[in-house]
Motif scaffolding. Sequence first.
Motif, PDB file in Angstrom:
ATOM      1  N   THR A 140      41.406   1.103  50.660  1.00 24.31           N
ATOM      2  CA  THR A 140      41.436  -0.364  50.718  1.00 24.31           C
ATOM      3  C   THR A 140      40.310  -0.894  51.598  1.00 24.31           C
ATOM      4  O   THR A 140      39.615  -1.871  51.243  1.00 24.31           O
ATOM      5  CB  THR A 140      42.791  -0.846  51.258  1.00 24.31           C
ATOM      6  OG1 THR A 140      43.830  -0.391  50.397  1.00 24.31           O
ATOM      7  CG2 THR A 140      42.826  -2.373  51.348  1.00 24.31           C
ATOM      8  N   GLN A 141      40.115  -0.249  52.729  1.00 28.77           N
ATOM      9  CA  GLN A 141      39.070  -0.692  53.661  1.00 28.77           C
ATOM     10  C   GLN A 141      37.688  -0.556  53.036  1.00 28.77           C
ATOM     11  O   GLN A 141      36.863  -1.472  53.118  1.00 28.77           O
ATOM     12  CB  GLN A 141      39.158   0.132  54.941  1.00 28.77           C
ATOM     13  CG  GLN A 141      38.177  -0.337  56.022  1.00 28.77           C
ATOM     14  CD  GLN A 141      38.338   0.469  57.312  1.00 28.77           C
ATOM     15  OE1 GLN A 141      39.155   1.402  57.392  1.00 28.77           O
ATOM     16  NE2 GLN A 141      37.540   0.125  58.314  1.00 28.77           N
ATOM     17  N   ARG A 142      37.444   0.610  52.382  1.00 29.00           N
ATOM     18  CA  ARG A 142      36.150   0.829  51.744  1.00 29.00           C
ATOM     19  C   ARG A 142      35.929  -0.165  50.602  1.00 29.00           C
ATOM     20  O   ARG A 142      34.816  -0.690  50.401  1.00 29.00           O
ATOM     21  CB  ARG A 142      36.068   2.264  51.211  1.00 29.00           C
ATOM     22  CG  ARG A 142      36.033   3.357  52.289  1.00 29.00           C
ATOM     23  CD  ARG A 142      34.693   3.372  53.003  1.00 29.00           C
ATOM     24  NE  ARG A 142      33.589   3.612  52.111  1.00 29.00           N
ATOM     25  CZ  ARG A 142      33.206   4.825  51.691  1.00 29.00           C
ATOM     26  NH1 ARG A 142      33.868   5.907  52.106  1.00 29.00           N
ATOM     27  NH2 ARG A 142      32.166   4.962  50.887  1.00 29.00           N
ATOM     28  N   ALA A 154      44.991   3.359  52.836  1.00 30.96           N
ATOM     29  CA  ALA A 154      44.421   2.431  53.823  1.00 30.96           C
ATOM     30  C   ALA A 154      42.901   2.547  53.874  1.00 30.96           C
ATOM     31  O   ALA A 154      42.175   1.534  53.905  1.00 30.96           O
ATOM     32  CB  ALA A 154      45.015   2.693  55.197  1.00 30.96           C
ATOM     33  N   GLN A 180      37.258  -3.167  50.219  1.00 29.64           N
ATOM     34  CA  GLN A 180      37.010  -4.496  50.766  1.00 29.64           C
ATOM     35  C   GLN A 180      35.567  -4.625  51.274  1.00 29.64           C
ATOM     36  O   GLN A 180      34.926  -5.669  51.094  1.00 29.64           O
ATOM     37  CB  GLN A 180      37.997  -4.800  51.893  1.00 29.64           C
ATOM     38  CG  GLN A 180      39.426  -5.026  51.405  1.00 29.64           C
ATOM     39  CD  GLN A 180      40.415  -5.194  52.544  1.00 29.64           C
ATOM     40  OE1 GLN A 180      40.115  -4.858  53.699  1.00 29.64           O
ATOM     41  NE2 GLN A 180      41.611  -5.702  52.230  1.00 29.64           N
ATOM     42  N   ALA A 181      35.066  -3.560  51.876  1.00 31.33           N
ATOM     43  CA  ALA A 181      33.693  -3.579  52.401  1.00 31.33           C
ATOM     44  C   ALA A 181      32.680  -3.695  51.265  1.00 31.33           C
ATOM     45  O   ALA A 181      31.716  -4.481  51.334  1.00 31.33           O
ATOM     46  CB  ALA A 181      33.427  -2.315  53.215  1.00 31.33           C
TER      47      ALA A 181
END
Length: 265
Positions: A45-47, A42, A49-50
């Motif tokens: 994925t967040q990093r 998770a 996407q950023a």
Amino acid sequence: TVEALLRKHEDFEKTLAAQAGRIEELERFAVELISDHHYDSAGITQRLQAVCARRDRLKESAIARRKRLQESRQLQQFLRNMYEVEAWLNQKQQVASDESYRDPSNLQSKIQKHAAFELELSANKGRVGAVTAEGETLIGAGHFAGMEIQTRLDELEAAWRDLQEASQLKRERLNDAYQAQLFSRTLDELEMWMDEVEMQLQSEDHGKDLASVSHLLKRHSLLESDVNGHSDSVEQVKDTAAAFKSSNHFMGDEIQERAIAVDKR
């Protein structure tokens, strides 16, 4: 300058493209970790996407800046062309607005010179049309300075129209002046004839005998015939002067005064 800024931006885009490969490697590595069910999938994925979002924003900003710089270059080129045409228009406006027609000397030469001037205007009509088309193309493409460009185009159209009107007025005034000059010569000849007639009428010679009186009577009869023969010329002078006046000829008052003086004589 705009050219220097464009070169600098091209270097920036090359650097950005070089860094894009590293981001793509990072993206593949992150996808592998997520596929292997990494415990922090998770977070990864967040990093990811950023990072991808920042990359996309950078690309969009770079594209937008390149477009702006290119439009700035187009604007500078348009304004340079506009300045050249406006300078030419201002120069020709001075020529078209002079009142050389008020000086009666060399009128035929002035008429010929103005005809050549109008040919020059006609030959350069394409220059005005080219810069107008250039501006309209920029506006049609949604150029950021569209309103400024439209204002300049409106000013150009007005200046071109004023020049054409001034040139036409000068042509008409030159022709009017030439016609007035021809008419003035007719008046001069008529006045010279009147001077001669008046001199004969003022003669103190009344004859000394029957033969001389008879001779003088014949001369006077011929003189009366000559005067009657010129009556049509006087009427024509009056009609021509009235026509000059009614057509708002710029010398109408002066011509009318001379014609009235001739008629009174």
